[in-house]
Design an enzyme around this catalytic site. Sequence first.
Site, PDB file in Angstrom:
ATOM      1  N   ASP A 155      67.593  34.239  24.261  1.00 20.94           N
ATOM      2  CA  ASP A 155      67.346  35.661  24.490  1.00 20.94           C
ATOM      3  C   ASP A 155      66.808  35.868  25.903  1.00 20.94           C
ATOM      4  OD1 ASP A 155      66.913  38.519  23.464  1.00 20.94           O
ATOM      5  OD2 ASP A 155      64.893  37.960  24.097  1.00 20.94           O
ATOM      6  N   GLU A 209      77.565  38.603  23.222  1.00 15.40           N
ATOM      7  CA  GLU A 209      77.310  37.722  22.079  1.00 15.40           C
ATOM      8  C   GLU A 209      78.492  36.783  21.878  1.00 15.40           C
ATOM      9  OE1 GLU A 209      74.563  37.477  20.264  1.00 15.40           O
ATOM     10  OE2 GLU A 209      73.507  39.375  20.511  1.00 15.40           O
ATOM     11  N   HIS A 244      64.005  37.790  17.848  1.00 14.89           N
ATOM     12  CA  HIS A 244      62.655  38.255  18.207  1.00 14.89           C
ATOM     13  C   HIS A 244      61.637  37.944  17.115  1.00 14.89           C
ATOM     14  CE1 HIS A 244      64.803  40.297  21.409  1.00 14.89           C
ATOM     15  NE2 HIS A 244      65.583  40.816  20.489  1.00 14.89           N
ATOM     16  N   ASP A 287      71.742  35.365  16.327  1.00 12.79           N
ATOM     17  CA  ASP A 287      71.043  36.469  15.675  1.00 12.79           C
ATOM     18  C   ASP A 287      71.979  37.659  15.460  1.00 12.79           C
ATOM     19  OD1 ASP A 287      71.243  37.592  18.230  1.00 12.79           O
ATOM     20  OD2 ASP A 287      69.094  37.474  18.644  1.00 12.79           O
ATOM     21  N   ASP A 309      73.164  33.706  22.430  1.00 13.58           N
ATOM     22  CA  ASP A 309      72.711  35.098  22.436  1.00 13.58           C
ATOM     23  C   ASP A 309      73.355  35.838  23.597  1.00 13.58           C
ATOM     24  OD1 ASP A 309      71.384  37.296  21.411  1.00 13.58           O
ATOM     25  OD2 ASP A 309      69.456  36.788  22.289  1.00 13.58           O
ATOM     26  N   GLY A 310      73.450  37.147  23.414  1.00 14.61           N
ATOM     27  CA  GLY A 310      73.949  38.026  24.453  1.00 14.61           C
ATOM     28  C   GLY A 310      72.972  39.163  24.659  1.00 14.61           C
TER      29      GLY A 310
END
Length: 155
Positions: free
Chosen positions: A132, A46, A122, A68, A11-12
């Site tokens: 995240d 990302e 999320h 995601d 994730d970024g």
Amino acid sequence: MSGERITVATDGSCLGNPGPGGWAWACPDGRCDSGSVADTTNNLMELRAVYEALRAHDPRVPLLIQADSMYVINAFTQWLPNWVANGWRTAAKKPVKNRQCLELIAAELETRDVEWEHVKGHAGHPLNEKVDSLARHAATQVSGRNSSEAKGHRP
């Protein structure tokens, strides 16, 4: 290729976009890493998370990369061959953004067995929530510093 496929979530995060950013990757066994860049974009973070995850794992071991970001997944499962064939131009004939980062990852993928899985962000997915949080923390940490890059968690 050898060994059992390893799951790696990536994730970024970016505070502002552009702005201070963070990236992270994590595996179910607890291994993880994160870092930050003082001025960047969300898509670059990302991508950086994927690059760092690839570089941290033996190229002979198959990976399942969970993300995601549909931008990241589509870049490597759908768009890349057309971009290359079109001289790194989009279907709209515009230069592909983030080309340098995309090329670095594409080079890593040439010698690896990688599968991609989209996970909803999320939404309570444990590994996605972990990366995240790590990426957001890294972005927050660098937002108050003058350095261009900072390393994050490495257990």
